[in-house]
Design an enzyme around this catalytic site. Structure first.
Site, short mmCIF file in Angstrom:
data_model
loop_
_atom_site.label_atom_id
_atom_site.label_comp_id
_atom_site.label_asym_id
_atom_site.label_seq_id
_atom_site.Cartn_x
_atom_site.Cartn_y
_atom_site.Cartn_z
N ASP A 100 0.90 -1.00 0.04
CA ASP A 100 -0.03 0.05 0.07
C ASP A 100 0.96 1.18 -0.03
OD1 ASP A 100 -2.19 -1.58 0.15
OD2 ASP A 100 -2.61 -1.27 2.22
N ASP A 116 -13.31 -3.72 -1.23
CA ASP A 116 -12.93 -3.55 0.05
C ASP A 116 -14.24 -3.52 1.00
OD1 ASP A 116 -10.41 -2.62 -0.23
OD2 ASP A 116 -11.28 -0.48 -1.46
O1 1PR Z 1 -10.39 2.88 -5.01
O2 1PR Z 1 -9.44 2.33 -7.28
O3 1PR Z 1 -8.69 4.31 -6.22
O4 1PR Z 1 -8.22 2.19 -5.25
C1 1PR Z 1 -7.71 2.27 -4.16
C2 1PR Z 1 -6.93 1.15 -3.57
O5 1PR Z 1 -6.35 1.22 -2.40
C3 1PR Z 1 -8.01 0.08 -3.39
O6 1PR Z 1 -7.78 -1.46 -3.99
C4 1PR Z 1 -8.10 -0.29 -1.93
O7 1PR Z 1 -8.12 -1.52 -1.60
C5 1PR Z 1 -6.93 0.47 -1.34
N1 1PR Z 1 -7.11 1.03 -0.25
C6 1PR Z 1 -7.37 2.44 -0.21
N2 1PR Z 1 -7.15 2.71 1.26
C7 1PR Z 1 -6.48 1.75 2.00
C8 1PR Z 1 -6.02 1.79 3.33
O8 1PR Z 1 -5.52 0.90 3.79
N3 1PR Z 1 -6.41 3.00 4.12
N4 1PR Z 1 -5.56 -0.43 1.20
C9 1PR Z 1 -6.18 0.73 1.01
C10 1PR Z 1 -5.81 -1.53 1.19
C11 1PR Z 1 -5.74 -3.70 1.55
C12 1PR Z 1 -5.01 -4.65 1.22
C13 1PR Z 1 -3.83 -5.09 2.37
C14 1PR Z 1 -4.60 -6.33 2.71
C15 1PR Z 1 -3.48 -7.15 3.59
N5 1PR Z 1 -5.06 -2.43 1.58
O9 1PR Z 1 -4.76 -5.11 0.08
O10 1PR Z 1 -2.76 -5.24 1.62
O11 1PR Z 1 -5.72 -6.00 3.67
O12 1PR Z 1 -3.23 -6.57 4.64
P1 1PR Z 1 -2.55 -7.50 5.99
O13 1PR Z 1 -1.93 -8.69 5.21
O14 1PR Z 1 -1.77 -6.99 6.54
O15 1PR Z 1 -3.93 -7.90 6.53
P2 1PR Z 1 -9.30 3.29 -5.78
#
Ligand code: 1PR
Length: 532
Positions: free
Chosen positions: A225, A380
């Site tokens: 991320d 999400d």
């Molecule tokens: O909405 O098309 O602009 O895309 C934004 C992207 O950013 C989406 O794919 C969304 O999942 C991601 N995103 C947005 N905000 C966050 C945040 O964390 N605040 N991250 C975020 C999401 C989710 C995972 C993470 C897993 C594994 N991250 O992919 O890596 O949950 O984590 P873990 O193994 O530590 O539990 P758009």
């Protein structure tokens, strides 16, 4: 000097990077004469068969190509560059192929997800100089819906199993072609390329072992991320249930390019970058993210996915950009797939409201041009408990994990803008409609589990997997190697993604693979990577 036949259908950056990483320089075919003067010709095909043949014909490349091939000069075809050598394809029945080999290209008719995506093995049929340095247990990265069916079995170099046995490489003299992507197959893929470039005249050999049956590996994906921190530096961060700040400050777990390289060396089967503030910023103006991809793809030879901000956009000067333009910029920078988050939810809401598709959505336009395998939908969702399935017009499931008031039912609400806004559509419906629109894969996050180390939400994964035939990447909550075994044995997910445990070095990728070895099919880790 290697000559590369790029007919302009997609990203060949990774093939160029792979060849250059082996110390060779690349020149592009500009004219028919460049084909005839080539010393070694590499033909990586991307896109659709008919479109490829039309470009080859329009540019006057067909005749020089056939002369080159018939003179038995060094040639390596990759993916569609293999299929082009045959007489025609079921993909575009009216379009003639080069016909250098007799036989047709056929669509996979198997009881499994198509396209065939991921790491699979090869079974050599005859010795080849391309096999030097291979032990026979390697896996290579495939992504295709069609396979070649040669009339002359003498030309078959390798076969692979996916619901049926299909031909995964051919060779006749110095003309070789492979269905898999050596440039995306890590060190073993580079070895095949090196053998083609440097050892084609060496004696033919067979690898020491040959699998009786090959198996598609379950993929382990490292996710980064990425966002700017308060100092304006692009950093890898990690949230707890999507909250990436600790004591008000954005967590900084490292630099994107360096971490991606580390995970590649440790055996990650794929790397995913999510630009988590992409919903706010506009990626085409966010050059650092494009640069992250460019620099990563110079050294990382496994598939790269990029998400965040893939949508239509009008900037403050009134200039319009389409999602397809954003995606194209990412593909040119080295991405193999784009992942669409927020926009997918809004697209599905629209389709459900109007009862029809427009053909102009990001999912449709990108998959039409680059193929469905290039479009991942990142979901999400957040769990919402209900006392009864009749309470909401959504896909509700009975849960083994009761809610705070003892509720036995829940649904998974899709969110946009990084979990900030819940929308009236559930994850199962979203996945199903996105499949109809042409998406090729689902990245299934879970806000409740994200960063918790509690394990994947198996109920969510099973519900989505049952609703679609697309490959599903299980994401969020991995805390130990056992969680990967759990997700691969208790759900039909094809891949599992983790972030926190890898970034914090709690469980290296090598340890996950060492634990899974012998229990589920996996791609072996490169030698000497950390396992504890
Ligand atoms: O909405 O098309 O602009 O895309 C934004 C992207 O950013 C989406 O794919 C969304 O999942 C991601 N995103 C947005 N905000 C966050 C945040 O964390 N605040 N991250 C975020 C999401 C989710 C995972 C993470 C897993 C594994 N991250 O992919 O890596 O949950 O984590 P873990 O193994 O530590 O539990 P758009």
């Amino acid at each position: 000097m290697v000559t590369l036949l790029d007919y302009g259908a997609g990203n060949v950056r990774s093939v160029v990077n792979a060849i250059q990483s082996l110390g060779h320089s690349v020149r592009f075919v500009q004219s028919p004469e460049d084909i005839l003067s080539a010393k070694k010709l590499v033909f990586p095909g991307v896109g659709a068969f008919g479109a490829m043949m039309r470009v080859l014909r329009n540019k006057g490349f067909v005749e020089p190509l056939l002369r080159y091939l018939e003179a038995d000069r060094p040639f390596l075809g990759i993916c569609l560059g293999l299929q082009a050598l045959f007489q025609g394809s079921e993909e575009d029945p009216g379009e003639e192929g080069l016909g250098f080999f007799k036989g047709m290209v056929r669509r996979f008719r198997v009881n499994l997800a198509v396209p065939h995506i991921g790491w699979n093995g090869i079974k050599p049929r005859k010795p080849s100089a391309l096999f030097h340095g291979l032990d026979g247990e390697e896996k290579f990265y495939f992504v295709h819906s069609y396979h070649v069916d040669p009339e002359d079995s003498e030309v078959i170099l390798t076969t692979t199993d996916y619901g049926r046995e299909f031909v995964s490489a051919v060779q006749k003299g110095r003309v070789a072609a492979v269905q898999f992507h050596p440039e995306k197959s890590g060190s073993v893929g580079l070895r095949i390329l090196k053998n083609f470039l440097e050892a084609l005249e060496a004696p033919s050999v067979l690898p020491a072992k040959a699998p009786a049956r090959t198996q598609l590996a379950k993929r382990i994906i490292a996710c980064l991320d990425v966002r700017s921190n308060d100092q304006g530096d692009l950093v890898v961060t990690k949230g707890d249930q999507y909250d990436v700040r600790e004591k008000g400050v954005v967590r900084n777990l490292g630099k994107p390019v360096e971490l991606a390289r580390r995970y590649y060396e440790e055996g990650a089967d794929e790397i995913t970058f999510l630009n988590i503030t992409g919903f706010r910023d506009f990626p085409l103006k966010d050059l650092p993210m494009l640069e992250v991809l460019e620099r990563t793809s110079e050294k990382v030879f496994v598939p790269l996915t990029i998400g965040g901000g893939i949508r239509d956009y009008v900037d403050k000067d009134g200039t319009k950009y389409s999602a397809l333009q954003v995606a194209s910029a990412y593909f040119r920078s080295g991405a193999d797939k784009v992942s669409i988050g927020s926009d997918a939810v809004l697209i599905v809401e629209d389709v459900r409201r109007t009862g029809k598709t427009t053909g102009r959505s990001a999912i449709e336009t990108i998959s039409r041009l680059y193929g469905s395998q290039a479009v991942v939908i990142s979901i999400d969702p957040r769990r919402v408990y209900v006392a009864s399935p009749r309470e909401v017009p959504h896909h509700v499931l009975e849960t083994q994990i009761p809610g705070p008031q003892g509720e036995r039912y829940c649904w998974y609400q899709c969110t946009i803008k990084g979990g900030r806004e819940g929308r009236p559509v559930d994850a199962v419906t979203l996945a199903r409609v996105c499949e109809e629109l042409g998406a090729g894969e689902i990245l299934l996050n879970c806000i409740d589990r994200d960063g918790t180390n509690l394990g994947f939400d198996l109920e969510l994964i099973n519900a989505v997997k049952e609703a679609v035939t697309l490959p599903v990447i299980a994401s969020s909550g991995a805390g130990c190697a056992e969680h990967f075994l759990e997700v691969f044995t208790q759900t039909r997910a094809e891949s599992a993604l983790a972030a926190g445990i890898f970034h914090r070095n709690e469980v290296p990728i090598g340890a996950v693979k060492a634990f899974l070895r012998g229990k589920v099919p996996i791609r072996p880790t490169p030698h000497g990577t950390p396992q504890r």
